[in-house]
Design an enzyme around this catalytic site. Structure first.
Site, short mmCIF file in Angstrom:
data_model
loop_
_atom_site.label_atom_id
_atom_site.label_comp_id
_atom_site.label_asym_id
_atom_site.label_seq_id
_atom_site.Cartn_x
_atom_site.Cartn_y
_atom_site.Cartn_z
N GLY A 135 0.82 -1.20 0.00
CA GLY A 135 0.00 0.00 0.00
C GLY A 135 0.85 1.24 0.00
O GLY A 135 1.90 1.31 0.67
N ALA A 174 -0.21 6.09 5.02
CA ALA A 174 0.51 5.21 5.94
C ALA A 174 1.62 4.47 5.22
O ALA A 174 2.77 4.40 5.71
CB ALA A 174 -0.47 4.22 6.59
N GLY A 175 1.33 3.89 4.06
CA GLY A 175 2.32 3.10 3.34
C GLY A 175 3.46 3.92 2.78
O GLY A 175 4.63 3.55 2.90
N HIS A 200 -20.84 8.71 6.33
CA HIS A 200 -20.54 10.15 6.23
C HIS A 200 -21.81 10.90 5.85
O HIS A 200 -22.52 10.51 4.91
CB HIS A 200 -19.47 10.39 5.18
N SER A 239 -16.88 17.33 1.44
CA SER A 239 -16.11 17.37 2.68
C SER A 239 -16.92 17.84 3.88
O SER A 239 -17.75 18.75 3.78
CB SER A 239 -14.91 18.30 2.50
N ARG A 276 -20.05 12.58 12.83
CA ARG A 276 -20.64 12.06 11.60
C ARG A 276 -21.77 11.07 11.84
O ARG A 276 -22.77 11.07 11.13
CB ARG A 276 -19.54 11.41 10.76
N HIS A 310 -18.38 5.52 4.22
CA HIS A 310 -17.17 6.30 3.97
C HIS A 310 -15.89 5.66 4.49
O HIS A 310 -14.95 5.45 3.75
CB HIS A 310 -17.34 7.69 4.60
N GLU A 320 -5.87 2.85 8.11
CA GLU A 320 -7.25 2.36 8.15
C GLU A 320 -7.33 0.84 8.16
O GLU A 320 -8.35 0.28 8.57
CB GLU A 320 -8.04 2.90 6.95
N ARG A 338 -15.14 7.49 13.72
CA ARG A 338 -13.95 8.32 13.55
C ARG A 338 -14.33 9.79 13.47
O ARG A 338 -15.22 10.17 12.70
CB ARG A 338 -13.20 7.92 12.27
#
Length: 635
Positions: free
Chosen positions: A39, A43-44, A265, A283, A329, A399, A423, A433
């Protein structure tokens, strides 16, 4: 009982203590260790660049044609950090508390406090990389508010924050590729985890262009492959987002934690047709200036600008005066569904308005255009409506997923050597979240956590030398080829897409925003039926030794059909409502989520017992020493 390995001691000192007590790897010795990173999202990419710069040998894989096309680019609104630039009362502890409360008290205190603690370093790192955050007139970085918080802590780059942050991480990754410290494999999909003597030692991949199946060995494997929201078919995720990497690791022994935790979301462009393949997010940052409302009366036919204030119901402001439109959310989504279920929805009954007229009147259209211009342009292009002149129409959609592979404080799964970041793991967000925390977690895990915890693993573990000739690699490769040949041999009459859509409808209807025992039992009946027909009647054309997108998707949908059953199973067993997991049988008199802390203040982590067999449910008890478990209230 699962051991979280959270350090002892005061909350604010746990991470520093853990870093000091962790084993280190001498810089000269790091070149002796190899790491696989699957990934290239935040993060990756962050982990690959950081570990390579430290001196480790890194192999990185992504199924996109370029690392910069990872789904992290889709995050729009911003990234949280406890900088307190606005001097409005923010702090590391407040970000920690907001995250724990926002997750409905279903996350680990230790992990969440560490996330809040390193958030302040993330912004400095990204500014140094050239990320063009919005700035105030005097040159200071600007902030805006997000749901679930009463302070302004969200840093942003218009409505494309994820893209800009990913470009920063991508540039750092590309630098290491150029230096030869990262071996990059794009257009390559991980299809199997290789476990030797109980330890993760490599992966089996398929080249998506040539069809070649390859073996890759390493001393540790990092999965940074995102979430599983596309089990619902329609979601805000990219079409390629899938559960395959984490699910294949689960089948090799990695526990899957809290699979039923899914975030809905509230501000998504509504579904507009049967042939739609994904949904588009607007957003959450828009809720800073957009007011959410519906008509007070059912069956209203007037255009929104013709409806006077006296006939409008600003339902979030009415019900939650303290937070208003910036409630978390899950709360905003359930309330939007509720007014639509009452018959007061607009645009066919499955949408509510998000109106910017007051904000435009207050600060001017040019200011709104500066803040959200690209989002407004995207909305106009998709809907052929001008949101500067008429309210946006929005409705909740799948989402983000808070569930994922179980990890301890070191981000290592129960399979030694298998680390899970972003995630793809379950650790930081509980049952819901907070907005602008996904980017924060991805970069925190990749830049600031894994360099210490991976080093500690290498420094305290002696790995035997292994090559790709080991029997475990041969068996894993054979399993991949067998599965591919099985899919190609069915030659049925139904498309892969039709099965994915059918599964998605069951998941949304029975496991979506509101769940109940009857619906979940129906899902547990229907999913195995769909899966059985899939393996008898799916049509996978082409061959396995060249470019074949139908084959790619078939493998991913097959995994969704297995994962979806575990998802419903987990939702049925969790007899409470918390965050995004809303069981209709468990709600307060005011229709809010009602937890059962006596019986469910824990992480549920599932062990794979074989195809078609009920998984074993393991429990990690959550311990709250610094916050008091209370009924969430945003009124």
């Amino acid at each position: 009982m699962l051991d979280s390995k959270v350090p002892s001691g005061p909350l604010a000192e746990k991470w520093d203590k853990h870093k000091f007590e962790s084993k280190l790897v001498n810089p000269a010795n790091r070149r002796k260790f190899s790491v696989i990173v699957v990934g290239t999202g935040l993060a990756g990419a962050a982990a690959s660049a950081t570990l390579a710069e430290m001196g480790y040998n890194v192999k990185t894989f992504c199924f996109q044609d370029s690392p910069r096309r990872a789904h992290s680019i889709a995050a729009q609104g911003g990234i949280n950090a406890a900088k307190n630039y606005r001097n409005d009362g923010d702090s590391i502890y407040r970000l920690f508390y907001d995250t724990i409360k926002g997750g409905d008290y279903r996350a680990r205190e230790g992990n969440v406090h560490r996330l809040a603690q390193v958030s302040v370093n993330i912004i400095d790192q990204c500014v140094a990389q050239g990320v063009p955050f919005a700035r105030e007139y005097g040159g200071m970085l600007d902030n805006r508010s997000f749901g679930g918080a009463q302070v302004s802590r969200t840093f942003y780059a218009r409505g494309q924050t994820g893209q800009q942050l990913l470009l920063g991480a991508y540039s750092a990754l590309e630098r290491q590729i150029h230096l030869g410290t990262v071996e990059m494999h794009s257009r390559t999909e991980m299809l199997e985890l290789v476990v030797i003597n109980g330890t993760a030692r490599g992966i089996i991949t398929r080249d998506l262009v040539t069809g070649a199946v390859e073996r890759h060995v390493a001393d540790a494997v990092l999965l940074c492959t995102g979430g599983y929201g596309n089990v619902f078919f329609l979601s805000t995720n990219a079409q390629g987002s899938n559960v395959t990497a984490t699910w294949r690791a689960h089948r090799k022994g990695a526990f899957f934690a809290n699979p039923c935790y899914t975030q809905i979301h509230p501000t998504c462009i509504p579904v507009h047709g049967e042939d739609q393949s994904k949904l588009t997010l607007m957003s959450e940052s828009l809720r800073n200036d957009g007011r959410v409302w519906v008509p007070k009366s059912k069956g209203e036919t007037r255009r929104p600008e013709e409806i006077p204030e006296s006939d409008r119901d600003y339902f979030l402001e009415r019900k939650y005066p303290s937070f208003g439109n910036l409630v978390p959310r899950d709360v905003a989504s359930r309330n939007a569904k509720a007014v639509c279920d009452e018959g007061r929805g607009v645009s066919g009954g499955m949408a509510v308005y998000m109106d910017f007229a007051d904000a435009i009147k207050r600060v001017g259209e040019h200011t709104i255009r500066d803040r959200y211009g690209n989002l407004f342009d995207m909305y106009a292009k998709i809907t052929a409506e001008n949101p500067y002149e008429t309210p946006m129409k929005i409705y909740p959609a799948v989402h983000y997923t808070m569930g994922g592979l179980w990890v301890d404080y070191n981000l290592m799964s129960n399979v030694p050597g298998l680390f899970v970041l972003g995630e793809a793991n379950f650790s930081d967000h509980g049952a819901n979240r907070l907005g602008a925390s996904a980017l924060m977690q991805g970069l925190a895990d990749g830049y600031f956590v894994i360099p210490y915890t991976l080093g500690n693993y290498f420094g305290s573990t002696k790995s035997e030398p292994v090559t790709t000739d080991h029997d475990a690699f041969k068996e894993a490769e054979a399993a991949v080829n067998e599965r591919t040949n099985k899919l190609l041999s069915i030659k049925g009459n139904r498309t892969v897409l039709s099965f994915h859509k059918e599964l998605g409808k069951v998941m949304w209807d029975d496991c979506g925003m509101a769940r109940n025992k009857e619906g979940l039992n129906n899902a547990l009946k229907r999913i195995p039926e769909i899966r059985e027909e899939f393996w008898q009647n799916v049509a996978v054309t082409g061959s396995g030794d060249d470019f074949n997108q139908t084959l790619e998707r078939a493998g991913r949908v097959a995994d969704f059909l297995e994962f979806g059953e575990m998802f419903a199973h987990d939702a049925l067993l969790r007899e409470e409502s918390c965050g995004g997991h809303f069981r209709e049988e468990h709600q307060t008199e005011e229709n809010e989520a009602k937890r059962d802390d006596d019986n469910f203040a824990h992480v549920a982590a599932y062990e794979f017992n074989g195809y078609g067999k009920t998984p074993t449910r393991h429990v990690e008890q959550l311990v709250f020493e610094n916050v008091k478990l209370t009924q969430r209230s945003y009124k």
